[in-house]
Write a protein that holds these residues in place. Sequence first.
Motif, PDB file in Angstrom:
ATOM      1  N   ASN A  62       0.859  -1.210  -0.081  1.00  0.00           N
ATOM      2  CA  ASN A  62      -0.032   0.168  -0.026  1.00  0.00           C
ATOM      3  C   ASN A  62       0.680   1.341   0.085  1.00  0.00           C
ATOM      4  N   ALA A  63       2.118   1.114   0.105  1.00  0.00           N
ATOM      5  CA  ALA A  63       3.143   2.268   0.393  1.00  0.00           C
ATOM      6  C   ALA A  63       3.912   2.310  -0.876  1.00  0.00           C
ATOM      7  N   MET A  64       4.414   1.057  -1.381  1.00  0.00           N
ATOM      8  CA  MET A  64       5.276   1.061  -2.510  1.00  0.00           C
ATOM      9  C   MET A  64       4.877  -0.229  -3.397  1.00  0.00           C
ATOM     10  N   GLY A  65       3.584  -0.119  -3.770  1.00  0.00           N
ATOM     11  CA  GLY A  65       3.318  -1.517  -4.559  1.00  0.00           C
ATOM     12  C   GLY A  65       3.752  -1.252  -5.910  1.00  0.00           C
ATOM     13  N   HIS A  66       4.096  -2.490  -6.511  1.00  0.00           N
ATOM     14  CA  HIS A  66       4.530  -2.604  -8.033  1.00  0.00           C
ATOM     15  C   HIS A  66       3.763  -3.641  -8.697  1.00  0.00           C
ATOM     16  N   ASN A  67       3.498  -3.336 -10.057  1.00  0.00           N
ATOM     17  CA  ASN A  67       2.916  -4.322 -10.909  1.00  0.00           C
ATOM     18  C   ASN A  67       3.461  -4.169 -12.118  1.00  0.00           C
ATOM     19  N   VAL A  68       3.188  -4.932 -13.112  1.00  0.00           N
ATOM     20  CA  VAL A  68       3.710  -4.697 -14.611  1.00  0.00           C
ATOM     21  C   VAL A  68       2.626  -4.534 -15.319  1.00  0.00           C
ATOM     22  N   VAL A  69       1.955  -3.571 -16.095  1.00  0.00           N
ATOM     23  CA  VAL A  69       0.925  -3.474 -16.906  1.00  0.00           C
ATOM     24  C   VAL A  69       1.484  -3.305 -18.356  1.00  0.00           C
ATOM     25  N   ILE A  70       1.090  -3.906 -19.652  1.00  0.00           N
ATOM     26  CA  ILE A  70       1.778  -3.690 -20.667  1.00  0.00           C
ATOM     27  C   ILE A  70       0.309  -3.247 -21.570  1.00  0.00           C
ATOM     28  N   THR A  71       0.667  -2.398 -22.308  1.00  0.00           N
ATOM     29  CA  THR A  71      -0.493  -1.849 -23.042  1.00  0.00           C
ATOM     30  C   THR A  71       0.403  -1.076 -24.310  1.00  0.00           C
ATOM     31  N   GLN A  72      -0.419  -0.801 -25.509  1.00  0.00           N
ATOM     32  CA  GLN A  72       0.095   0.084 -26.598  1.00  0.00           C
ATOM     33  C   GLN A  72       0.482   1.230 -25.800  1.00  0.00           C
ATOM     34  N   THR A  73       1.588   1.825 -26.456  1.00  0.00           N
ATOM     35  CA  THR A  73       2.224   3.097 -25.831  1.00  0.00           C
ATOM     36  C   THR A  73       1.442   4.194 -25.614  1.00  0.00           C
ATOM     37  N   GLY A  74       0.500   4.293 -27.004  1.00  0.00           N
ATOM     38  CA  GLY A  74      -0.444   5.213 -27.161  1.00  0.00           C
ATOM     39  C   GLY A  74      -1.582   5.214 -25.824  1.00  0.00           C
ATOM     40  N   ASP A  75      -1.916   3.787 -25.106  1.00  0.00           N
ATOM     41  CA  ASP A  75      -2.810   3.853 -24.261  1.00  0.00           C
ATOM     42  C   ASP A  75      -2.264   3.780 -22.813  1.00  0.00           C
ATOM     43  N   TYR A  76      -0.996   4.005 -22.690  1.00  0.00           N
ATOM     44  CA  TYR A  76      -0.247   3.979 -21.407  1.00  0.00           C
ATOM     45  C   TYR A  76      -0.738   4.707 -20.442  1.00  0.00           C
ATOM     46  N   MET A  77      -0.847   6.057 -20.830  1.00  0.00           N
ATOM     47  CA  MET A  77      -1.046   7.144 -19.899  1.00  0.00           C
ATOM     48  C   MET A  77      -2.541   7.229 -19.416  1.00  0.00           C
ATOM     49  N   PRO A  78      -3.459   6.921 -20.652  1.00  0.00           N
ATOM     50  CA  PRO A  78      -4.918   6.825 -20.126  1.00  0.00           C
ATOM     51  C   PRO A  78      -5.494   5.611 -19.196  1.00  0.00           C
ATOM     52  N   VAL A  79      -4.586   4.674 -19.552  1.00  0.00           N
ATOM     53  CA  VAL A  79      -4.895   3.333 -18.858  1.00  0.00           C
ATOM     54  C   VAL A  79      -4.441   3.624 -17.306  1.00  0.00           C
ATOM     55  N   ALA A  80      -3.191   4.197 -17.172  1.00  0.00           N
ATOM     56  CA  ALA A  80      -2.671   4.412 -15.843  1.00  0.00           C
ATOM     57  C   ALA A  80      -3.670   5.069 -14.994  1.00  0.00           C
ATOM     58  N   GLN A  81      -4.185   6.227 -15.765  1.00  0.00           N
ATOM     59  CA  GLN A  81      -4.905   7.421 -15.078  1.00  0.00           C
ATOM     60  C   GLN A  81      -6.390   6.667 -14.630  1.00  0.00           C
ATOM     61  N   ASP A  82      -6.980   5.738 -15.641  1.00  0.00           N
ATOM     62  CA  ASP A  82      -8.051   4.913 -15.086  1.00  0.00           C
ATOM     63  C   ASP A  82      -7.695   3.770 -14.054  1.00  0.00           C
ATOM     64  N   GLY A  83      -6.543   3.412 -13.949  1.00  0.00           N
ATOM     65  CA  GLY A  83      -6.319   2.469 -12.939  1.00  0.00           C
ATOM     66  C   GLY A  83      -6.137   3.194 -11.484  1.00  0.00           C
ATOM     67  N   VAL A  84      -5.836   4.394 -11.548  1.00  0.00           N
ATOM     68  CA  VAL A  84      -5.915   5.132 -10.286  1.00  0.00           C
ATOM     69  C   VAL A  84      -7.490   4.953  -9.820  1.00  0.00           C
ATOM     70  N   LYS A  85      -8.249   5.097 -10.659  1.00  0.00           N
ATOM     71  CA  LYS A  85      -9.826   5.057 -10.197  1.00  0.00           C
ATOM     72  C   LYS A  85     -10.009   3.794  -9.832  1.00  0.00           C
ATOM     73  N   ALA A  86      -9.511   2.766 -10.566  1.00  0.00           N
ATOM     74  CA  ALA A  86      -9.893   1.379  -9.995  1.00  0.00           C
ATOM     75  C   ALA A  86      -9.608   0.999  -8.635  1.00  0.00           C
ATOM     76  N   GLY A  87      -8.614   1.845  -8.164  1.00  0.00           N
ATOM     77  CA  GLY A  87      -8.114   1.348  -6.805  1.00  0.00           C
ATOM     78  C   GLY A  87      -7.105   0.223  -6.594  1.00  0.00           C
ATOM     79  N   LEU A  88      -6.646   0.085  -5.241  1.00  0.00           N
ATOM     80  CA  LEU A  88      -5.715  -0.996  -4.854  1.00  0.00           C
ATOM     81  C   LEU A  88      -6.542  -2.403  -4.852  1.00  0.00           C
ATOM     82  N   ASP A  89      -7.939  -2.514  -4.593  1.00  0.00           N
ATOM     83  CA  ASP A  89      -8.475  -3.766  -4.665  1.00  0.00           C
ATOM     84  C   ASP A  89      -8.578  -4.264  -6.156  1.00  0.00           C
ATOM     85  N   ASN A  90      -8.261  -3.498  -7.371  1.00  0.00           N
ATOM     86  CA  ASN A  90      -8.189  -3.839  -8.417  1.00  0.00           C
ATOM     87  C   ASN A  90      -6.706  -3.876  -9.190  1.00  0.00           C
ATOM     88  N   ASP A  91      -5.896  -3.739  -7.966  1.00  0.00           N
ATOM     89  CA  ASP A  91      -4.343  -3.670  -8.401  1.00  0.00           C
ATOM     90  C   ASP A  91      -4.010  -2.455  -9.301  1.00  0.00           C
TER      91      ASP A  91
END
Length: 148
Positions: A62-91
Motif C-alpha cells: 500500500n506504500a510502494m506497490g509494484h505491478n507490470v502492465v503492458i499496453t500499446q504506448t499510446g494507451d499507457y497514460m490513459p490506462v494508468a489514469q483509469d487504473g488510479v480510479k480502479a483502486g488497490l482492490d483492482n491492483d
Amino acid sequence: MKRTFPIAVAALLFAGSAFADNCTIDLDGNDQMKFDKSEVTVSASCPEITINLTHSGQLPVNAMGHNVVITQTGDYMPVAQDGVKAGLDNDYVPVDDSRVIAHTDMIGGGETTTVTFPGDKLSAGGDYSFFCSFPGHWTMMVGKVIVE
Ligand code: ZN
C-alpha cells in the motif's frame, strides 16, 4: 504412467525453451520506485509470454506497490489514469479493459508474482510499453516492450 509423467513434462518445457527465442520478461522493482530495466525484448513467435516480477524492496504494497502492465504506448497514460480510479482492490488496473494487454498482481517488498499471456497479443514492430500502475509510479516506472 506416474513415473514417466514428470520426465515428459520436463522434456516439453525444455523443447519449449529451445524453440522459442525469448518469451520471458523479468523485471524487478525497488523501494526507489524504479524498475531494473528501461526496455525488454520478446519474440513475436512466442506462443505464450511470461512476466516475472520481483520486488526487491521492503515497503508494503500500500506504500510502494509494484505491478507490470503492458499496453500499446499510446494507451499507457490513459490506462494508468483509469487504473488510479480502479483502486488497490483492482491492483490499480482498469477492470475488463481491452487496452490492457497483460498485467501482473500488485506486490509489496520481498514478494514475487508471475503472469502468462498469449504471445499473439503482441505484434512484431508494434509500439508497446510496460509500466507500474501504482498511483504516481507510472511516470518513472515505464519502459518499452520491443517485439522482434
Ligand atoms: Zn510501483
